[in-house]
Design an enzyme around this catalytic site. Structure first.
Site, PDB file in Angstrom:
ATOM      1  N   HIS A   1     -59.371 -26.106 -29.967  1.00  0.00           N
ATOM      2  CA  HIS A   1     -60.531 -25.603 -30.365  1.00  0.00           C
ATOM      3  C   HIS A   1     -61.140 -23.882 -30.489  1.00  0.00           C
ATOM      4  O   HIS A   1     -60.394 -23.370 -29.740  1.00  0.00           O
ATOM      5  CB  HIS A   1     -61.250 -26.350 -28.592  1.00  0.00           C
ATOM      6  CG  HIS A   1     -60.825 -27.895 -28.836  1.00  0.00           C
ATOM      7  ND1 HIS A   1     -61.564 -28.784 -28.000  1.00  0.00           N
ATOM      8  CD2 HIS A   1     -60.500 -29.001 -29.522  1.00  0.00           C
ATOM      9  CE1 HIS A   1     -61.070 -29.717 -27.819  1.00  0.00           C
ATOM     10  NE2 HIS A   1     -60.634 -29.761 -28.726  1.00  0.00           N
TER      11      HIS A   1
ATOM     12  N   ASP B   1     -60.037 -31.727 -35.061  1.00  0.00           N
ATOM     13  CA  ASP B   1     -59.428 -30.551 -36.202  1.00  0.00           C
ATOM     14  C   ASP B   1     -60.754 -30.421 -37.065  1.00  0.00           C
ATOM     15  O   ASP B   1     -61.554 -29.957 -38.284  1.00  0.00           O
ATOM     16  CB  ASP B   1     -57.878 -30.294 -36.971  1.00  0.00           C
ATOM     17  CG  ASP B   1     -57.177 -30.140 -36.741  1.00  0.00           C
ATOM     18  OD1 ASP B   1     -56.995 -29.970 -35.178  1.00  0.00           O
ATOM     19  OD2 ASP B   1     -56.121 -31.165 -36.923  1.00  0.00           O
TER      20      ASP B   1
END
Length: 522
Positions: free
Chosen positions: A136, A108
């Site tokens: 993503h 992340d």
């Protein structure tokens, strides 16, 4: 039956030809002709049984043209053909044409934004490991794209997307993701996809088993996404998994393998119920949906390398989630460090050029496991809120803490970052002071010069912090490093000096325009 079985998101492409196959051994390119060296003799001209040369083309690769199989066959000839009494093998050396983007923490970090930025100059973008457990995110002109299996570089309309052999694929999720991306206006996405025939399939029962295993752990839960990733890699490792290529081959053989793997899991987990006939019907439909896009990705990528194409690799997860080098067992089930790039795509080490580590300006992790710099207080909640730290795949809040230099040095050691992209600097805009972990210590105060290999030891360490002044200024609209507040510049320089890896970019917002290209760190 799910909706995606009756309306495949992938359709056949119809036009465009390019041959990416050239043989580059000494990398001499003159007047558009690649001169090759065979057994130490420089040759050029037409292809014969002893000379292997092809003209260079600058046309974009069309992966769906019917000639692609022929192109791959030509690459095979060039890489492994016989010449005289010897054998011409693949080149001893490639130009450094592959750029790799890897997460440097627990995921992340903003890899999607970095890949999106770099993909504008790339010909091919690849996923090499993991599955639909990845998030993503790319924001383009205010539109948010969330990718799980597709490489997010496919937002660049000239990019070919490759899902490599190291990825595990849940076909219903892939088809649904393709449909979603098309509905958001991505052009010709169905014409720019290659799926490796060696990638393994994630079945619904893998996901069910994933959830059951997590429930059995009770107080020692790992925090899995329950997407079936671990059980699928387990099937792969025990050699009873099923590859994409087997789905497209003799379907009777696929039926036998499917029944066998279902039987194995039902013996281990008697409560699992699988409607075998319904599943086989579903997968027969899926096979026809993906058939035009399943290729031998290894030869395709090597042919592209030989043709001088720019290849970008999009790592999923992150270094501290690597099954070997992460905080085991609180990790993912694949190698999400540099080694996974090589094995997950069939690339040689000498083809790797830049290795870009993506570092969030603070640290987060989702799920359970040790977290030395975690902030279990109001500051942690403020970072979580300002950073919108909630996982798209699981909708779980991410745990937040200060930036951790020892952790980053460790993943840099493993991955060999050539440069860093420091993201989400703007989240720190409101803070009076910012802490950065600079060292680990044993409980007796002695310095610790490595990352402990066991969770038990990692949970006992103490952290030494440096305290830096905040800048109390919004940075979201700043586009050059020199315009950043002085203390923000000092923060970036401090991190760079501690890591001894150059910081090339700094992120100050969500959009693709919010990345500052750092020409020189002062």
């Amino acid at each position: 039956m799910r909706n995606e079985t009756s309306n495949c998101a992938i359709n056949c492409a119809s036009n465009g030809i390019v041959n990416p196959t050239v043989n580059v051994i000494n990398n001499d390119i003159e007047n558009g002709v690649v001169n090759a060296s065979v057994n130490g003799v420089t040759v050029n001209g037409s292809i014969t049984n002893k000379t292997f040369v092809s003209t260079m083309t600058t046309t974009a690769i069309d992966v769906n043209n019917s000639n692609v199989n022929g192109e791959i066959k030509e690459a095979t000839k060039i890489i492994t053909s016989h010449a005289g009494n010897g054998v011409v093998q693949s080149p001893k050396r490639y130009e450094s044409q592959v750029t790799v983007v890897l997460g440097a923490q627990w995921g992340d970090e903003g890899k999607g934004k970095v890949v999106d930025m770099l993909a504008r100059e790339a010909d091919i973008v690849c996923r090499c490991q993991g599955g639909s457990n990845a998030d993503h995110i790319v924001v383009v002109n205010g539109t948010e794209f969330v990718f799980h299996l597709l490489p997010c570089g496919i937002v660049n309309e000239k990019c070919v997307a490759v899902i490599g052999n190291g990825v595990v694929i849940h076909l219903p999720s892939l088809l649904e993701e393709l449909s979603q991306m098309q509905s958001k206006g991505l052009a010709k996405i169905e014409q720019r996809l290659i799926i490796s025939d060696r990638a393994h399939l994630v079945f619904d029962f893998h996901q069910e088993v994933d959830g059951m295993q997590e429930a059995e752990r009770e107080g020692t839960a790992i925090g899995t996404t329950r997407k079936g990733i671990g059980p699928t890699y387990s099937s792969k490792a025990t050699r009873n998994g099923i590859r994409v290529g087997e789905l497209l081959g003799d379907f009777n053989h696929f039926i036998e393998k499917f029944k066998t793997i279902v039987g194995n899991y039902q013996r281990l987990f008697p409560s699992i119920s699988v409607d075998i006939n319904a599943e086989l019907k579903r997968y027969k439909t899926y096979a026809e949906c993906i058939r035009p896009y399943v290729k031998d990705s290894v030869y395709f990528l090597h042919a592209a390398l030989l043709a001088g194409k720019i290849i970008l690799v999009e790592g999923a997860n992150a270094g501290m989630l690597d099954i070997d080098f992460g905080t085991y067992p609180y990790v993912t089930s694949s190698n999400c460090s540099i080694g996974g790039v090589l094995t997950g795509l069939g690339l040689p080490a000498q083809a790797i050029g830049e290795v870009i580590g993506v570092v969030k300006s603070y640290t987060t992790r989702v799920g359970d496991g040790p977290f030395p710099t975690e902030l279990s207080n109001n500051m942690g909640e403020e970072l979580q809120k300002r950073g919108s730290e909630v996982g798209f795949t699981t909708n779980r809040k991410r745990r937040c803490g200060w930036l951790d230099i020892p952790l980053l040095r460790y993943t840099a050691l493993v991955n060999g970052y050539t440069c860093i992209c420091l993201t989400k600097l703007d989240i720190l805009d409101t803070l009076d002071e910012i802490k950065v972990a600079i060292a680990y210590k044993h409980s007796n105060g002695a310095m610790l010069y490595h990352i402990p290999g066991t969770v038990a030891e990692l949970q006992t360490i103490e952290v030494e912090y440096a305290i830096l002044p905040g800048w109390k200024t919004c940075t979201q609209n700043i586009r050059t490093f020199e315009q950043l507040p002085e203390n923000a510049q000092k923060y970036v320089s401090f991190v760079e000096n501690k890591l001894e890896v150059p910081i090339r970019w700094v992120g100050v917002g969500r959009g693709r325009e919010c990345i500052i290209n750092v020409q020189k760190i002062r």
